[in-house]
Motif scaffolding. Structure first.
Motif, PDB file in Angstrom:
ATOM      1  N   SER A   9      -1.891  39.026   8.774  1.00 37.90           N
ATOM      2  CA  SER A   9      -1.564  40.446   8.920  1.00 37.90           C
ATOM      3  C   SER A   9      -2.687  41.155   9.648  1.00 37.90           C
ATOM      4  O   SER A   9      -3.865  40.994   9.303  1.00 37.90           O
ATOM      5  N   TYR A  39       3.696  51.728  12.337  1.00 35.44           N
ATOM      6  CA  TYR A  39       3.906  51.587  13.777  1.00 35.44           C
ATOM      7  C   TYR A  39       3.505  52.847  14.544  1.00 35.44           C
ATOM      8  O   TYR A  39       3.934  53.058  15.673  1.00 35.44           O
ATOM      9  N   SER A  73       1.949  44.516   9.130  1.00 33.13           N
ATOM     10  CA  SER A  73       2.335  44.211  10.511  1.00 33.13           C
ATOM     11  C   SER A  73       1.479  43.042  11.001  1.00 33.13           C
ATOM     12  O   SER A  73       0.241  43.062  10.801  1.00 33.13           O
ATOM     13  N   PRO A  74       2.100  42.063  11.602  1.00 31.72           N
ATOM     14  CA  PRO A  74       3.545  41.932  11.839  1.00 31.72           C
ATOM     15  C   PRO A  74       4.281  41.571  10.561  1.00 31.72           C
ATOM     16  O   PRO A  74       3.701  41.051   9.629  1.00 31.72           O
ATOM     17  N   TYR A  75       5.605  41.924  10.542  1.00 31.69           N
ATOM     18  CA  TYR A  75       6.433  41.695   9.363  1.00 31.69           C
ATOM     19  C   TYR A  75       6.677  40.200   9.179  1.00 31.69           C
ATOM     20  O   TYR A  75       6.959  39.471  10.141  1.00 31.69           O
TER      21      TYR A  75
END
Length: 582
Positions: A174, A71, A163-165
Motif C-alpha cells: 500500500s 484519490y 491505495s492501490p485497492y
C-alpha cells in the motif's frame, strides 16, 4: 308509600348513574392501557430507527469522505513530492493537506479524526496529536470496514482504506492508507439521544459479547436479554420487539442491528413503571365511585327527610314577603343547616322592612333638605348682591358679567329642578364649581381648587352633598377672618371606601366645639337648628351606605376646618349597578 317510593327511585337513579359509569371506566381503562402501550412501542421503535439511521448516515458520510480523500489530488501531490522532501513545495503541500484535513473534519456535525499514512516513506499526517505509524496495528486491522480498538481504556472505532485497492490488503504493497477514527463519545451521544426521549434505557451489544452503555445497567437485566434474545442471528434492519418478564416485572425490549458497526442497539423499559400512573388513576376512580355510591344513598335519604318540609315552609314565607307582608318571618326550628338559612331570611326580611322605612324617611328628609336649601339660597340678599354685581360690572368688564350670569343661571337651574335624592358625584362637583365661581367673582380673595379623580365622578351620592359644606366655610369661616379665602376639595379611593375632603383656612373651631358639633350631627333626631345642614348630610350618608359612612370633622392644616365625607365602597358599587332613585 310515597316516602319509600321516592327513596327507592333515588337509589335506582343512583345505580343507573354508577353502574354504567363503572363499566365505561373499566373499558376505557383497558383501552387506555392498550393505546398507551402501542404508543410506547411505536415511539420507541421510531426513536430507535431514527437514531440508527442517523448513526448509519454519519458512518457512510465518513466512509465516503475517506474514499474521496484517498484519490484526492493534494494527497497524490504530497506523496509524489516525498522524493524531494527538502524542497519548499513539499512543505507547502504538507501544510495545505493538514489544513484540508481540519476543514473536512469540521464539515461533519460530530467530531472525528482523519489520518493519512504513507508506508513507503514512514510519514503520518493527522488531525489527532501524537499519531504515529504502528505496523503491528495495520497487520491485524481489517480494511474497508469498521472495527474497534481500546486505547488507554477508551473504545475507538476505525475505518481504513488504502491505495492501490486489494482484496486482501498488504501493508507493504500500500502506498497510501487513510484512517478515520471515531471515539466513544460519539456512541454515547447516540445513546443519550435515545435515552432523552424518555422511552427507556439503551446500550450497544457487539458481536464479541461486549456491552457499551452510558450508565450502569442491572447485570440481571443484561443476563435476561442474553438468554432470551439471540443477538448473533438477529440482524434485521427494522426494530425487533420483545416482551420479557423477570421477578413479576415485564420489560419491553426493542433491538436494531447496525450493519456498519456489527453491533445491536438495545432499548428496554419496565412496563409496570411506565403504566403505573394509569393503575393509580384506576384505583383512585374505583374508590371514588364506591364512596360516591355510599354517600349518594345517604344523601338521598337525608334530602328526602329534611329538605321537603323546610323548603315548603320557606317558599310560603317568601311568597308572603313578595306580596308585601314585610313582617313575615320563619318560625320553625329545623335543628340543621336550614336554621342558618332561616336566620338569614329573617334578617333579610327585617332589613327590607327597615330599608323601606329608612327610604321613606330619607325621602322626607331629602325633600325637607331641598326645601330648606332652596329657601336659604333663593333669598333676596344673595340674589340682589349678584344682580348688583352684574350691574356694576356691565361697563367695566363684560366678561365678568357673562361669567357671573352663566354660573348663576347654572347654579339656580340645578337648585330649582329638584333632581331627586341621589345623583352622580360629577353633578355635585359642577354645582359646587358654579357656586364657587359666583362667590369668587364677588370676593376676589376667594381661591379654590378641586382635585377629585375621574374614576370617582361616576359614584352615586346624595343630592346637595358638597355645596352646603362649601357655603358654611364661606359664610362662617371667611367672614370672621380677613386674611382667609382658600378652599381645597380633594378625593381619593381606597379598597374600603371613597373619601372627599373639604378644607378651608377660615376661623375654624376649637376641639371642644368640634366634639360638640360631631355629637349633634350623629344624633338620631336633631333637637335644634344648629348644624342642621351637616346633620342632614351625615344622616343620609349613614342611611344609604351604612354605619361606616358619614362625616368626620377635624382641624385643617390650613388653619380652618377639615370635613371628610366617607362613603362605603361596596355599598356604593351596589347602587351604581342599579338605577339612581329619582
Amino acid at each position: 308509600m310515597v316516602k319509600y317510593k321516592i327513596f327507592r327511585n333515588s337509589m335506582i337513579f343512583l345505580l343507573m348513574l354508577v353502574i354504567p359509569t363503572t363499566i365505561l371506566f373499566s373499558y376505557s381503562h383497558k383501552v387506555s392501557k392498550v393505546v398507551v402501550r402501542k404508543t410506547l412501542e411505536d415511539s420507541a421503535s421510531k426513536q430507535l430507527k431514527f437514531s440508527m439511521n442517523q448513526l448509519e448516515d454519519d458512518l457512510r458520510q465518513v466512509e465516503m469522505q475517506s474514499s474521496t480523500l484517498l484519490y484526492d489530488s493534494s494527497v497524490k501531490a504530497f506523496e509524489s513530492s516525498n522524493d524531494f522532501s527538502e524542497y519548499l513545495d513539499h512543505l507547502m503541500d504538507r501544510k495545505y493537506l493538514e489544513e484540508k484535513l481540519k476543514i473536512q473534519r469540521s464539515v461533519n456535525s460530530f467530531l472525528y479524526d482523519i489520518t493519512i499514512y504513507l508506508p513507503n516513506y514512514d510519514k503520518v499526517i493527522s488531525t489527532e496529536d501524537g499519531k504515529t505509524f504502528n505496523k503491528e496495528f495495520f497487520k491485524a486491522a481489517p480494511f474497508y470496514k469498521w472495527f474497534t480498538s481500546t486505547e488507554n481504556g477508551e473504545k475507538k472505532f476505525h475505518y481504513l482504506v488504502s491505495s492501490p485497492y486489494q482484496t486482501k490488503p498488504n501493508l507493504l504493497n500500500s502506498s497510501i492508507i487513510i484512517e478515520s477514527t471515531i471515539n466513544s463519545s460519539y456512541l454515547k451521544n447516540v445513546l443519550s439521544s435515545v435515552d432523552a426521549s424518555g422511552i427507556g434505557t439503551s446500550f450497544f451489544y457487539f458481536s464479541n459479547s461486549e456491552i457499551f452503555t452510558n450508565a450502569e445497567i442491572d447485570p440481571k437485566i443484561i443476563k435476561l436479554l442474553k438468554n432470551n434474545i439471540n443477538f448473533n442471528k438477529n440482524h434485521s434492519t427494522t426494530p425487533s420487539l420483545s416482551v420479557l418478564e423477570m421477578n413479576n416485572k415485564q420489560y419491553l425490549v426493542q433491538t436494531l442491528y447496525s450493519t456498519s458497526l456489527e453491533g445491536t442497539l438495545v432499548s428496554f423499559i419496565e412496563l409496570d413503571e411506565f403504566l403505573s400512573p394509569l393503575e393509580n388513576v384506576s384505583l383512585l376512580v374505583n374508590v371514588s365511585l364506591f364512596v360516591f355510591f355510599i354517600t349518594g344513598g345517604i344523601l338521598t335519604f337525608i334530602l328526602y327527610r329534611h329538605f321537603r318540609l323546610n323548603i315548603r315552609h320557606l317558599i310560603k314565607k317568601i311568597e308572603l314577603l313578595g306580596k308585601g307582608d314585610y313582617k313575615s318571618r320563619v318560625t320553625i326550628k329545623a335543628n340543621n343547616e336550614f336554621d342558618y338559612l332561616f336566620g338569614h331570611f329573617n334578617n333579610m326580611a327585617e332589613r327590607i322592612q327597615t330599608l323601606i322605612e329608612n327610604v321613606y324617611e330619607e325621602q322626607v328628609r331629602t325633600r325637607e333638605a331641598e326645601y330648606k336649601h332652596l329657601q336659604s339660597q333663593i333669598n333676596p340678599h344673595f340674589l340682589y348682591n349678584c344682580l348688583f354685581y352684574i350691574i356694576s360690572m356691565a361697563r367695566k368688564s363684560p366678561d365678568a358679567v357673562i361669567a357671573m350670569a352663566d354660573n348663576l343661571a347654572k347654579y339656580y337651574r340645578y337648585k330649582t329642578k329638584k333632581p331627586g335624592n341621589q345623583t352622580s358625584l360629577l353633578d355635585e362637583i359642577k354645582l359646587s364649581e358654579n357656586y364657587l365661581k359666583v362667590q369668587s367673582l364677588r370676593n376676589k380673595r376667594l381661591h379654590y381648587s378641586i382635585n377629585i379623580p375621574e374614576e370617582m365622578h361616576k359614584i352615586i351620592v346624595p343630592t346637595l352633598l358638597l355645596q352646603p359644606i362649601i357655603e358654611n366655610a364661606i359664610n362662617h369661616g371667611f367672614d370672621q377672618k380677613i386674611d382667609s379665602g382658600k378652599i381645597q376639595i380633594k378625593g381619593h379611593k381606597s379598597e374600603q371606601n371613597y373619601m372627599i375632603v373639604i378644607e378651608d383656612d377660615g376661623i375654624g373651631m376649637s376641639n371642644e366645639e368640634i366634639n360638640r358639633l360631631l355629637k349633634r350631627i350623629n344624633q338620631k333626631q336633631l333637637l335644634d337648628e344648629v348644624g342642621c345642614g351637616l346633620w342632614n348630610i351625615n344622616q343620609r350618608l349613614i342611611n344609604q351606605y351604612g354605619p361606616s359612612s358619614g362625616i368626620h370633622i377635624t382641624r385643617s392644616s390650613l388653619g380652618g376646618l377639615c370635613i371628610k365625607i366617607v362613603i362605603d365602597n361596596h355599598e356604593n358599587e351596589v347602587l351604581q349597578n342599579g338605577n339612581i332613585t329619582s
